[in-house]
Design an enzyme around this catalytic site. Structure first.
Site, PDB file in Angstrom:
ATOM      1  N   GLY A  53     -15.280  11.965 -16.980  1.00 44.32           N
ATOM      2  CA  GLY A  53     -16.865  12.543 -16.586  1.00 44.32           C
ATOM      3  C   GLY A  53     -16.593  12.621 -15.066  1.00 44.32           C
ATOM      4  O   GLY A  53     -16.006  11.782 -14.437  1.00 44.32           O
ATOM      5  N   GLN A  58     -20.148  14.206  -6.845  1.00 44.16           N
ATOM      6  CA  GLN A  58     -19.022  13.340  -6.484  1.00 44.16           C
ATOM      7  C   GLN A  58     -18.068  14.334  -5.737  1.00 44.16           C
ATOM      8  O   GLN A  58     -17.057  14.025  -4.966  1.00 44.16           O
ATOM      9  CB  GLN A  58     -18.507  12.897  -7.984  1.00 44.16           C
ATOM     10  CG  GLN A  58     -19.146  11.961  -8.327  1.00 44.16           C
ATOM     11  CD  GLN A  58     -18.406  11.317  -9.661  1.00 44.16           C
ATOM     12  OE1 GLN A  58     -18.735  11.973 -10.695  1.00 44.16           O
ATOM     13  NE2 GLN A  58     -17.756  10.183  -9.620  1.00 44.16           N
ATOM     14  N   CYS A  98     -15.281   4.642 -12.370  1.00 45.51           N
ATOM     15  CA  CYS A  98     -15.786   5.741 -11.933  1.00 45.51           C
ATOM     16  C   CYS A  98     -14.815   6.343 -10.882  1.00 45.51           C
ATOM     17  O   CYS A  98     -13.994   5.677  -9.932  1.00 45.51           O
ATOM     18  CB  CYS A  98     -17.055   5.422 -10.950  1.00 45.51           C
ATOM     19  SG  CYS A  98     -17.829   6.569 -10.133  1.00 45.51           S
ATOM     20  N   LEU A  99     -14.750   7.638 -10.896  1.00 43.00           N
ATOM     21  CA  LEU A  99     -13.748   8.287  -9.955  1.00 43.00           C
ATOM     22  C   LEU A  99     -13.981   8.098  -8.577  1.00 43.00           C
ATOM     23  O   LEU A  99     -13.042   8.177  -7.822  1.00 43.00           O
ATOM     24  CB  LEU A  99     -13.472   9.782 -10.399  1.00 43.00           C
ATOM     25  CG  LEU A  99     -12.929  10.228 -11.850  1.00 43.00           C
ATOM     26  CD1 LEU A  99     -12.770  11.554 -11.987  1.00 43.00           C
ATOM     27  CD2 LEU A  99     -11.411   9.285 -11.898  1.00 43.00           C
ATOM     28  N   HIS A 140     -23.685   7.499 -17.595  1.00 44.27           N
ATOM     29  CA  HIS A 140     -23.246   7.379 -16.153  1.00 44.27           C
ATOM     30  C   HIS A 140     -23.339   8.433 -15.348  1.00 44.27           C
ATOM     31  O   HIS A 140     -23.621   8.381 -14.160  1.00 44.27           O
ATOM     32  CB  HIS A 140     -21.868   6.729 -16.684  1.00 44.27           C
ATOM     33  CG  HIS A 140     -20.905   6.593 -15.357  1.00 44.27           C
ATOM     34  ND1 HIS A 140     -20.186   5.470 -14.921  1.00 44.27           N
ATOM     35  CD2 HIS A 140     -20.447   7.523 -14.326  1.00 44.27           C
ATOM     36  CE1 HIS A 140     -19.626   5.690 -13.872  1.00 44.27           C
ATOM     37  NE2 HIS A 140     -19.805   6.695 -13.575  1.00 44.27           N
ATOM     38  N   GLU A 141     -23.111   9.745 -15.957  1.00 43.61           N
ATOM     39  CA  GLU A 141     -23.196  11.026 -15.202  1.00 43.61           C
ATOM     40  C   GLU A 141     -24.402  11.395 -14.604  1.00 43.61           C
ATOM     41  O   GLU A 141     -24.740  11.677 -13.575  1.00 43.61           O
ATOM     42  CB  GLU A 141     -22.344  12.200 -15.694  1.00 43.61           C
ATOM     43  CG  GLU A 141     -20.849  11.867 -16.093  1.00 43.61           C
ATOM     44  CD  GLU A 141     -19.958  11.441 -14.931  1.00 43.61           C
ATOM     45  OE1 GLU A 141     -20.313  11.628 -14.114  1.00 43.61           O
ATOM     46  OE2 GLU A 141     -19.235  10.538 -15.235  1.00 43.61           O
ATOM     47  N   HIS A 144     -25.658   9.480 -11.823  1.00 41.72           N
ATOM     48  CA  HIS A 144     -25.022  10.194 -10.536  1.00 41.72           C
ATOM     49  C   HIS A 144     -25.894  11.238 -10.047  1.00 41.72           C
ATOM     50  O   HIS A 144     -26.004  11.347  -8.775  1.00 41.72           O
ATOM     51  CB  HIS A 144     -23.731  10.939 -10.874  1.00 41.72           C
ATOM     52  CG  HIS A 144     -22.490   9.930 -10.675  1.00 41.72           C
ATOM     53  ND1 HIS A 144     -22.118   9.226  -9.441  1.00 41.72           N
ATOM     54  CD2 HIS A 144     -21.493   9.457 -11.549  1.00 41.72           C
ATOM     55  CE1 HIS A 144     -20.812   8.517  -9.602  1.00 41.72           C
ATOM     56  NE2 HIS A 144     -20.565   8.811 -11.043  1.00 41.72           N
TER      57      HIS A 144
HETATM   58 ZN    ZN Z   1     -19.035   8.011 -11.923  1.00 38.58          ZN
END
Ligand code: ZN
Length: 176
Positions: A53, A58, A98-99, A140-141, A144
Site C-alpha cells: 500500500g 508518501q 510502512c514504506l 493504514h493508508e 496517512h
Molecule cells: Zn505507510
C-alpha cells in the site's frame, strides 16, 4: 496545491521523520491526466519497494489517493481516490510496517472489518467491504491521508521495541 507544480517522474518515497508525512491530504477534485500519472508513479514505486500500500502523501503530494496491492502484483493493484471508511467491526492485531519507515515494524490493533467508499480512476463511486489484510492496509493508508503513522498507534511495548529503529531513521534524515 497544483499537481502540475510537481515533477511526477522525479518523485520518490519520503521517509520518516519528513514533516510532509504529518500533513493532511486534500480531496482530489478532478481526475485528470496528472492524477493518473501520479497513480502510475505510486504504483511503480509501491511495487518496486515490495509494498502492499502507498498513499500520495508518501511521495510528498498532499492529495487523497491510495494504491493497494495485497499480493504485491501489478494485476492486483486497486486505486482509491478520496476514500472514506466506516462500518468498523471487530478487532485484529497485525504486525505492520510502512514504506516510509524502513526497518520499523510493530503490532497495531485496529478494527478487523471496514467498508470503504471511494472513487475509482474513472471517477465512479464504489463501495467495498474490506477484511483481514485488506482492512488493515486500507486503514493504514487512510491514516496517512490524515498525517497519521502506524507508530502513533503502537502499544507501549511495541513502541519501546521500535525506539532504536526510529532513532536511526531520525539520524539518517538529519544527515540527508
Ligand atoms: Zn505507510
Amino acid at each position: 496545491m497544483k499537481l502540475s507544480d510537481f515533477n511526477i517522474g522525479q518523485m520518490y518515497i519520503r521517509y520518516y521523520p519528513d514533516p510532509i508525512l504529518r500533513q493532511s491530504a486534500a480531496p482530489i477534485e478532478e481526475i485528470d491526466s496528472e492524477v493518473i500519472a501520479l497513480i502510475d508513479r505510486m504504483t511503480d514505486l509501491m511495487l518496486e519497494a515490495n509494498g502492499i500500500g502507498l498513499a500520495a502523501i508518501q511521495l510528498g503530494v498532499p492529495l487523497q489517493a491510495v494504491t493497494l496491492s495485497l499480493t504485491g502484483k501489478r494485476e492486483d493493484v486497486e486505486v482509491f481516490i478520496n476514500p472514506v471508511l466506516d462500518g468498523f467491526e471487530g478487532l485484529s492485531e497485525v504486525e505492520e510496517g510502512c514504506l516510509s519507515l524502513p526497518g520499523v515494524r510493530g503490532v497495531v490493533r485496529r478494527p478487523a472489518i471496514c467498508t470503504v467508499t471511494s472513487l475509482d480512476l474513472e471517477g465512479n463511486l464504489f463501495v467495498t467491504d474490506m477484511v483481514e489484510l485488506g482492512a488493515t492496509a486500507i486503514q493504514h493508508e487512510v491514516d496517512h491521508l490524515q498525517g497519521k503513522l502506524f507508530i502513533d498507534r503502537l502499544s507501549t511495548i511495541s513502541r519501546l521495541a521500535c525506539r532504536k529503529a526510529l532513532k536511526q531513521l531520525e539520524q539518517q534524515y538529519q544527515q540527508d
